[in-house]
Design a protein around this motif. Structure first.
Motif, mmCIF file in Angstrom:
data_model
loop_
_atom_site.group_PDB
_atom_site.id
_atom_site.type_symbol
_atom_site.label_atom_id
_atom_site.label_comp_id
_atom_site.label_asym_id
_atom_site.label_seq_id
_atom_site.Cartn_x
_atom_site.Cartn_y
_atom_site.Cartn_z
ATOM 1 N N GLU A 1 9.477 0.753 11.079
ATOM 2 C CA GLU A 1 8.152 1.382 11.079
ATOM 3 C C GLU A 1 7.824 1.923 12.472
ATOM 4 O O GLU A 1 7.321 3.041 12.602
ATOM 5 C CB GLU A 1 7.070 0.405 10.618
ATOM 6 C CG GLU A 1 7.176 0.020 9.160
ATOM 7 C CD GLU A 1 6.950 1.194 8.212
ATOM 8 O OE1 GLU A 1 6.136 2.093 8.504
ATOM 9 O OE2 GLU A 1 7.596 1.222 7.154
ATOM 10 N N LYS A 2 8.111 1.152 13.489
ATOM 11 C CA LYS A 2 7.855 1.591 14.863
ATOM 12 C C LYS A 2 8.666 2.849 15.178
ATOM 13 O O LYS A 2 8.150 3.795 15.777
ATOM 14 C CB LYS A 2 8.203 0.465 15.841
ATOM 15 C CG LYS A 2 7.835 0.752 17.260
ATOM 16 C CD LYS A 2 8.103 -0.453 18.141
ATOM 17 C CE LYS A 2 7.727 -0.169 19.579
ATOM 18 N NZ LYS A 2 7.998 -1.313 20.455
ATOM 19 N N THR B 1 -3.397 -1.071 12.426
ATOM 20 C CA THR B 1 -3.282 -1.672 11.099
ATOM 21 C C THR B 1 -1.846 -1.393 10.653
ATOM 22 O O THR B 1 -1.139 -0.622 11.318
ATOM 23 C CB THR B 1 -4.262 -1.041 10.073
ATOM 24 O OG1 THR B 1 -3.808 0.279 9.742
ATOM 25 C CG2 THR B 1 -5.690 -0.993 10.600
ATOM 26 N N PRO B 2 -1.401 -1.938 9.543
ATOM 27 C CA PRO B 2 -0.045 -1.613 9.087
ATOM 28 C C PRO B 2 0.162 -0.122 8.791
ATOM 29 O O PRO B 2 1.295 0.350 8.774
ATOM 30 C CB PRO B 2 0.107 -2.451 7.808
ATOM 31 C CG PRO B 2 -0.821 -3.605 8.006
ATOM 32 C CD PRO B 2 -1.997 -3.033 8.752
ATOM 33 N N ASP B 3 -0.942 0.618 8.584
ATOM 34 C CA ASP B 3 -0.839 2.037 8.242
ATOM 35 C C ASP B 3 -1.385 2.978 9.313
ATOM 36 O O ASP B 3 -1.503 4.178 9.073
ATOM 37 C CB ASP B 3 -1.562 2.317 6.924
ATOM 38 C CG ASP B 3 -0.881 1.640 5.755
ATOM 39 O OD1 ASP B 3 0.366 1.612 5.723
ATOM 40 O OD2 ASP B 3 -1.590 1.132 4.866
ATOM 41 N N THR B 4 -1.730 2.467 10.476
ATOM 42 C CA THR B 4 -2.282 3.294 11.553
ATOM 43 C C THR B 4 -1.752 2.814 12.894
ATOM 44 O O THR B 4 -1.771 1.620 13.182
ATOM 45 C CB THR B 4 -3.824 3.238 11.563
ATOM 46 O OG1 THR B 4 -4.313 3.590 10.274
ATOM 47 C CG2 THR B 4 -4.398 4.184 12.608
ATOM 48 N N TYR C 1 0.431 8.716 5.412
ATOM 49 C CA TYR C 1 -0.216 9.632 4.473
ATOM 50 C C TYR C 1 0.808 10.044 3.429
ATOM 51 O O TYR C 1 1.842 10.616 3.775
ATOM 52 C CB TYR C 1 -0.753 10.870 5.217
ATOM 53 C CG TYR C 1 -1.376 11.884 4.301
ATOM 54 C CD1 TYR C 1 -2.675 11.718 3.844
ATOM 55 C CD2 TYR C 1 -0.651 12.984 3.870
ATOM 56 C CE1 TYR C 1 -3.247 12.638 2.975
ATOM 57 C CE2 TYR C 1 -1.217 13.915 3.005
ATOM 58 C CZ TYR C 1 -2.513 13.731 2.566
ATOM 59 O OH TYR C 1 -3.066 14.641 1.709
ATOM 60 N N GLU C 2 0.523 9.726 2.187
ATOM 61 C CA GLU C 2 1.424 10.032 1.074
ATOM 62 C C GLU C 2 2.864 9.627 1.376
ATOM 63 O O GLU C 2 3.805 10.378 1.141
ATOM 64 C CB GLU C 2 1.322 11.514 0.701
ATOM 65 C CG GLU C 2 -0.034 11.897 0.149
ATOM 66 C CD GLU C 2 -0.133 13.341 -0.301
ATOM 67 O OE1 GLU C 2 0.778 14.152 -0.004
ATOM 68 O OE2 GLU C 2 -1.142 13.659 -0.957
ATOM 69 N N GLY C 3 3.011 8.427 1.926
ATOM 70 C CA GLY C 3 4.340 7.858 2.170
ATOM 71 C C GLY C 3 5.024 8.301 3.445
ATOM 72 O O GLY C 3 6.132 7.852 3.740
ATOM 73 N N ASP C 4 4.398 9.177 4.222
ATOM 74 C CA ASP C 4 5.001 9.665 5.465
ATOM 75 C C ASP C 4 4.033 9.381 6.610
ATOM 76 O O ASP C 4 2.828 9.263 6.410
ATOM 77 C CB ASP C 4 5.241 11.180 5.344
ATOM 78 C CG ASP C 4 6.124 11.734 6.443
ATOM 79 O OD1 ASP C 4 6.771 10.946 7.167
ATOM 80 O OD2 ASP C 4 6.165 12.972 6.580
ATOM 81 N N TRP C 5 4.566 9.271 7.803
ATOM 82 C CA TRP C 5 3.732 9.112 8.979
ATOM 83 C C TRP C 5 3.287 10.487 9.438
ATOM 84 O O TRP C 5 4.111 11.375 9.663
ATOM 85 C CB TRP C 5 4.484 8.379 10.087
ATOM 86 C CG TRP C 5 4.684 6.936 9.767
ATOM 87 C CD1 TRP C 5 5.828 6.342 9.315
ATOM 88 C CD2 TRP C 5 3.706 5.897 9.854
ATOM 89 N NE1 TRP C 5 5.618 4.999 9.114
ATOM 90 C CE2 TRP C 5 4.317 4.699 9.440
ATOM 91 C CE3 TRP C 5 2.366 5.856 10.233
ATOM 92 C CZ2 TRP C 5 3.645 3.482 9.405
ATOM 93 C CZ3 TRP C 5 1.695 4.644 10.201
ATOM 94 C CH2 TRP C 5 2.332 3.470 9.793
ATOM 95 N N ALA D 1 8.764 8.729 15.999
ATOM 96 C CA ALA D 1 9.394 10.021 15.706
ATOM 97 C C ALA D 1 8.376 11.146 15.532
ATOM 98 O O ALA D 1 8.737 12.322 15.611
ATOM 99 C CB ALA D 1 10.255 9.905 14.447
ATOM 100 N N VAL D 2 7.109 10.810 15.328
ATOM 101 C CA VAL D 2 6.095 11.851 15.106
ATOM 102 C C VAL D 2 5.989 12.799 16.304
ATOM 103 O O VAL D 2 6.046 14.016 16.124
ATOM 104 C CB VAL D 2 4.741 11.234 14.700
ATOM 105 C CG1 VAL D 2 3.634 12.281 14.675
ATOM 106 C CG2 VAL D 2 4.870 10.547 13.339
#
Length: 135
Positions: A9-10, A83-86, A118-122, A15-16
């Motif tokens: 995840e990291k 958070t796990p998603d942010t 967002y919709e499964g992608d970072w 990679a963004v």
């Protein structure tokens, strides 16, 4: 020691900014904008753009004018999950004119990247940069 899943995840979040650098290198305004969420924001000195259409239009113009023949570089200074998603990444870097290999002190920036799943992608929800040295 972080779990393999946490490390993956990291890496995906880290990679963004690379996706932005890659789109910039290709002068691909659509690919650049597609890194953002549909309602993402991009704040640069003197500009505010919200949504992928505005970001794409701004960058298309910039790649043919202000940022023509440039590249962009950045180094992560911090990456943390809120958070796990942010997640938030802080980078240092800047825009390089053609032939430059090091960002000048005058052009150096610090940037904050708010990245969300967002919709499964970072994706990039918000980006803002400012001068590294100006007070």
């Amino acid at each position: 020691m972080a779990s393999p899943t946490a490390e993956l995840e990291k890496a995906a979040v880290a990679a963004v900014p690379f996706r932005i650098v890659t789109a910039w290198a290709r002068k691909d305004a659509k690919a650049f904008a597609d890194v953002f969420t549909p309602d993402g924001t991009m704040i640069l000195p003197g500009s505010y753009n919200k949504g992928t259409a505005e970001i794409e239009a701004f960058m298309a113009d910039a790649f043919t004018n202000k940022y023509k023949n440039t590249t962009v570089t950045g180094t992560p200074l911090d990456l943390r999950f809120l958070t796990p998603d942010t997640a938030v990444i802080t980078t240092g870097g800047g825009v390089l004119a053609q032939g430059e290999t090091i960002v000048s002190d005058k052009e150096a920036i610090r940037a904050t990247w708010v990245i969300t799943r967002y919709e499964g992608d970072w994706k990039l929800a918000a980006y803002q940069n400012c001068s590294r040295d100006e007070v």
